[in-house]
Design a protein around this motif. Structure first.
Motif, PDB file in Angstrom:
ATOM      1  N   UNK A   1      -6.562  -4.303  17.770  1.00 29.97           N
ATOM      2  CA  UNK A   1      -5.543  -3.713  16.927  1.00 29.97           C
ATOM      3  C   UNK A   1      -5.574  -4.360  15.547  1.00 29.97           C
ATOM      4  N   UNK A   2      -5.704  -5.665  15.564  1.00 28.04           N
ATOM      5  CA  UNK A   2      -5.744  -6.380  14.298  1.00 28.04           C
ATOM      6  C   UNK A   2      -6.938  -5.928  13.454  1.00 28.04           C
TER       7      UNK A   2
ATOM      8  N   UNK B   1       3.319   0.892  21.877  1.00 26.62           N
ATOM      9  CA  UNK B   1       1.989   0.669  21.330  1.00 26.62           C
ATOM     10  C   UNK B   1       0.933   1.287  22.242  1.00 26.62           C
TER      11      UNK B   1
ATOM     12  N   UNK C   1      -8.273  -2.988  13.611  1.00 23.34           N
ATOM     13  CA  UNK C   1      -7.966  -1.647  13.119  1.00 23.34           C
ATOM     14  C   UNK C   1      -7.100  -1.733  11.864  1.00 23.34           C
ATOM     15  N   UNK C   2      -6.091  -2.613  11.938  1.00 22.88           N
ATOM     16  CA  UNK C   2      -5.205  -2.750  10.776  1.00 22.88           C
ATOM     17  C   UNK C   2      -6.010  -3.223   9.573  1.00 22.88           C
ATOM     18  N   UNK C   3      -6.866  -4.225   9.810  1.00 25.15           N
ATOM     19  CA  UNK C   3      -7.653  -4.751   8.700  1.00 25.15           C
ATOM     20  C   UNK C   3      -8.556  -3.678   8.122  1.00 25.15           C
TER      21      UNK C   3
ATOM     22  N   UNK D   1       0.829  -1.193   0.000  1.00 19.19           N
ATOM     23  CA  UNK D   1       0.000   0.000   0.000  1.00 19.19           C
ATOM     24  C   UNK D   1       0.874   1.258   0.000  1.00 19.19           C
TER      25      UNK D   1
ATOM     26  N   UNK E   1      -8.068  -0.481   8.293  1.00 24.34           N
ATOM     27  CA  UNK E   1      -7.269   0.553   7.631  1.00 24.34           C
ATOM     28  C   UNK E   1      -6.845   0.093   6.242  1.00 24.34           C
ATOM     29  N   UNK E   2      -6.827  -1.225   6.056  1.00 26.49           N
ATOM     30  CA  UNK E   2      -6.493  -1.749   4.729  1.00 26.49           C
ATOM     31  C   UNK E   2      -7.748  -1.896   3.874  1.00 26.49           C
TER      32      UNK E   2
ATOM     33  N   UNK F   1      -5.196  -6.969  21.457  1.00 24.96           N
ATOM     34  CA  UNK F   1      -4.537  -7.377  20.212  1.00 24.96           C
ATOM     35  C   UNK F   1      -5.553  -7.554  19.093  1.00 24.96           C
TER      36      UNK F   1
ATOM     37  N   UNK G   1     -15.322 -10.034   8.900  1.00 25.56           N
ATOM     38  CA  UNK G   1     -16.493 -10.909   9.021  1.00 25.56           C
ATOM     39  C   UNK G   1     -16.316 -11.873  10.186  1.00 25.56           C
TER      40      UNK G   1
ATOM     41  N   UNK H   1     -10.424  -3.709   4.596  1.00 27.17           N
ATOM     42  CA  UNK H   1     -11.002  -5.051   4.578  1.00 27.17           C
ATOM     43  C   UNK H   1     -12.313  -5.055   5.337  1.00 27.17           C
ATOM     44  N   UNK H   2     -13.244  -5.856   4.858  1.00 28.58           N
ATOM     45  CA  UNK H   2     -14.472  -6.050   5.605  1.00 28.58           C
ATOM     46  C   UNK H   2     -14.186  -7.147   6.611  1.00 28.58           C
TER      47      UNK H   2
END
Lengths: 435, 381
Positions: free
Chosen positions: B368-369, A210, B371-373, A162, B375-376, B365, B381, B378-379
């Motif tokens: 956070x994961x 973090x 959020x990352x998804x 990205x 931000x990319x 965690x 599910x 991703x939907x």
């Protein structure tokens, strides 16, 4: 603009990963209603009819009868009802041109065959993630046991791609214009991605760093910060410090002006209690704390931490000084207990020890204010009409404007200033200064 | 020989366990000597429950095919048994269903919306996405259906026995399939029921197929009802596609249980017209011809013919009933589809009263994961 819905093969349950298109139950150009049977699909378990999730007109099929498609991949385009495409818009669209050169369907099948030859080791959840991101797993390096591709590998790859894409887009855009008719395109981008990967270092955001990142993001996005600054003449305070330092030294204590500031702040907080509070947003209540745990921001190699001096109002100057150096050394050696960092009520950040003259610190939630102490500088100050060399320090106060008004904060900061400029007042008991 | 069979028949009611009790013939014409005396309103109420169940069942299947519902066990063809039996219960009575009793849930007062919310696991799902698609309700005195076949049988017996000991005037009714009668739970439950005589009614939904296994490959017993006889539980076979037969017998069994006369086992002969669940393809193990034969015995048209024969229903009223429920349930479905999804974090809730540190860490965690998804793009599910 017309809105076209790409209908995907739904997740039809119990571990079904793919299905074969047996028969389309609608034709191109047909109007379909929501819930109307659209297609018959054969999965590992059953032959099922899939109803349409939307109403509209069938524009084109993205999968042909007999083709195997995975769950989540688009199978048909439906132009949503009441959002017809303008004919002139359609004629000029780039997609139409490309479609003429190479039918997307054929292209897609070929790519798939190629992918299948590479042996990729990854669990199903990771495969799904890669599919959703449009990432070819064959290109991702696995760091798991035996080279298994993990979720992190995919996310890292996606993030890198990205970032690289943003850079590449500008240049690629030019080239792309010329290449509209060209069939093969995406390959060029991948090369650039790899080049860009070498130009940056990626530091994982973990642990304290973090937590800091999350708390600061929360503070800045949630709390409406307001700021005020006061200039404080600490000449007298410094000579008092020097006087007392001799006594402190005998006890093995290094005395700075920070313990005095803690004392002054606590005394002022007692008079302006709203600054020693937090906001309970769920219940719409301000929680005023009757205890004074003063946080001291400590810069460590792992990141910023804020341990607090418990019940600072009940401690003497030397005791506070000892607490500060103990907490700082615990923080730097990574030995803080949870209790050291919990239940703070107000924070002081002594950035001046590093050397700035001004700054607006970010509030440490759930607290409502933070005091920044800056570098002590030599400055000419008018005293009784005469310029005199004085030691001056800037104090900046950031406060939560939902809880505290500017005037209230200013009065508080004035009182802190008064204590520090005339430190003998620190021996006067609380509230005695009130007029 | 004759004497022995007569004695058996007399003492153990074997004839009932071997024969079939029915009120309506295949055309819906009643045997007037057996026809229950029910009011017009009550008859229409029975019919509406059957219509509602059929429509709701079709929707759940459709929603599953759209990926909105994880799994569904279709009810089509078995409406008479579940509704006839559930209607025999009084308000204070309890029900221990299996996972194929939508109609019984409706009879007990559960709404279509509640059932669809649950099945879709949307933001209004009372179970927050956990467990199988069917659930219980303390208010409506429905115990959640267990997924393992037949687990509810000893539960129902124990519950009824407790009620008997405590002197509560309640009856417990439990549904299970023909497959459950081959499991230990059925035998433990029946043995206790025969011995201690708690107020329990067993209803076997004998739909002929335990997933892909036909009844004749499950047991050498001539009927399933005779298994109850062996444990000393009065047992009877009824035509499970004849709602009046099921209702009459279930009512008698409930009355008998509430007056202290102990348990009854009802083997209700019906047929599952749809797949076992949405993950099953019945065409792989049974013939279309067999299904066609049973479609002709569909309990809903059969009862409709009876209602018309008795003048309770006419074409117009019939159309009105179907139209009204189709519209209503479609509205409910659309509403359920428009509800927000459950927040992902719910998987961490409702285990500990206070979340332990390790779960809290995992939750962080996980967030956070997410959020990352997100931000990319991703939907999740």
């Amino acid at each position: 603009m017309a809105r076209i819905e790409k209908v995907k093969l739904p997740d039809i349950g119990e571990g079904i990963a793919e299905g074969e298109i047996v028969r389309w139950l609608v034709k191109k150009g047909d109007r379909v209603k929501q819930f109307q049977p659209l297609v018959e699909v054969l999965t590992d378990k059953a032959n099922v009819e899939i109803p349409s999730p939307v109403s509209g007109r069938v524009v084109r099929f993205l999968a042909s009868e007999g083709e195997r498609v995975s769950v989540g991949s688009p199978i048909v385009e439906i132009e949503l009802e009441g959002e017809a495409v303008e004919p002139e818009e359609r004629a000029g669209s780039a997609e139409e041109v490309r479609e003429g050169v190479s039918p997307e369907l054929g292209e897609k099948v070929e790519v798939k065959k190629e992918e299948r030859r590479v042996v990729v080791r990854a669990p199903p959840s990771v495969r799904k993630l890669a599919r959703d991101l449009g990432i070819d797993l064959a290109k991702v390096k696995g760091t798991g046991p035996g080279g298994v591709i993990t979720r992190d590998d995919v996310l890292r790859y996606a993030q890198a791609q990205q970032g690289a894409q943003a850079q590449a887009t500008a240049r690629a855009a030019e080239a792309e214009k010329i290449q509209v008719e060209a069939v093969e395109k995406p390959k060029a981008q991948t090369v650039k991605v790899e080049a860009a990967e070498q130009a940056v270092e990626r530091i994982p955001l973990r642990g304290i760093r973090k937590i800091m990142a999350e708390r600061m993001a929360l503070a800045k996005s949630r709390i409406p910060h307001a700021y005020i600054v006061e200039e404080v003449d600490v000449t007298d305070l410094l000579s008092l410090r020097d006087h007392l330092a001799k006594y402190a030294e005998g006890k093995g204590i290094r005395l700075t002006i920070l313990p005095f500031i803690v004392k002054a702040v606590v005394k002022a907080l007692k008079e302006y209690p709203l600054l020693n509070s937090s906001l309970d947003e769920d219940r719409n209540e301000i929680v005023v704390k009757k205890y004074y745990n003063i946080g001291i921001a400590v810069d460590t190699e792992m990141g910023l931490v804020v341990p607090n001096i418990k019940n600072a109002d009940r401690k003497g100057l030397f005791e506070i000084a000892r607490d500060i150096s103990m907490l700082a050394s615990k923080a730097r050696s990574g030995k803080l207990d949870l209790s050291d960092v919990r239940d703070g009520t107000f924070t002081i950040t002594n950035i001046g020890s590093i050397g700035t003259v001004m700054g607006m610190p970010v509030i440490n939630p759930p607290e409502v204010a933070i005091l920044g102490v800056h570098r002590v500088v030599d400055k000419p100050v008018y005293i009784d009409g005469e310029l005199k060399p004085r030691k001056v320090v800037n104090l900046s106060l950031s406060f939560d404007h939902r809880v505290i008004e500017g005037a209230y904060a200013a009065r508080f900061l004035n009182l802190v200033k008064r204590y520090l400029e005339d430190p003998i007042l620190l021996v006067v008991s609380d509230n005695e200064l009130k007029v | 020989m004759n004497l022995i069979s007569q004695a058996l028949a007399k003492d153990l009611n074997l004839d009932k366990a071997l024969g079939i009790f029915r009120v309506l013939d295949d055309q819906g014409v009643p045997d007037e000597s057996l026809e229950p005396k029910l009011s017009k309103d009550f008859l229409l109420k029975i019919y509406e429950y059957m219509v509602r169940t059929r429509i709701l069942d079709e929707w759940l299947l459709k929603l599953q095919r759209m990926g909105k519902v994880a799994i569904h066990a279709p009810n089509k063809g078995q409406e008479a048994t579940m509704i006839g039996a559930a209607l025999a219960l009084r308000e204070q009575d309890w029900m221990f269903p299996s996972y194929r009793e939508l109609g019984a849930l409706l009879v007990r007062g559960m709404s279509e919306e509640e059932i669809i919310d649950r099945a879709m696991a949307n933001a209004d799902d009372p179970l927050k996405g956990s467990d199988f698609a069917i659930y219980g309700s303390r208010d409506k005195k429905i115990v959640p259906a267990p997924v393992p076949v037949g687990n509810q049988i000893p539960h129902a017996v124990g519950f009824a026995l407790a009620a008997k000991i405590m002197g509560d005037n309640i009856v417990v009714l439990t549904f299970f399939g023909d497959g459950a009668t081959s499991r230990g739970d059925f035998h433990f439950g029946l043995n206790f029921a025969g011995l201690f005589k708690p107020p329990v009614v067993f209803v076997i939904q004998n739909n002929q197929w335990a997933i892909s296994l036909p009844v004749r490959k499950q047991t050498a017993a001539p009927t399933l009802a005779v298994k109850g006889v062996a444990y000393g539980v009065p047992s009877i076979r009824v035509d499970g596609n004849d709602v009046l037969a099921v209702y009459s017998i279930a009512k008698e069994a409930v009355d008998k249980a509430s007056s202290g006369e102990g348990p009854t086992l009802i083997e209700s002969l019906t047929y599952r017209l749809g797949p076992h669940t949405t993950a099953d393809d019945p065409r792989r193990y049974r013939s279309d011809e067999e299904v066609k034969r049973y479609e002709a015995k569909d309990p809903i048209p059969r009862f409709r013919r009876y209602l018309m024969y008795r003048g309770v229903l006419n074409e117009d009223l019939d159309r009105e009933i179907w139209g009204r429920w189709r519209d209503y349930i479609e509205t409910v479905v659309r509403r359920c589809l428009s509800k927000p999804e459950l927040p992902e974090e719910v998987i961490f809730e409702d285990v500990y009263s206070e979340m332990p540190w390790n779960l809290r860490e995992q939750l962080e965690e996980f967030r956070e994961s997410l959020r990352v998804m997100k931000s990319l793009g991703l939907r999740v599910e």
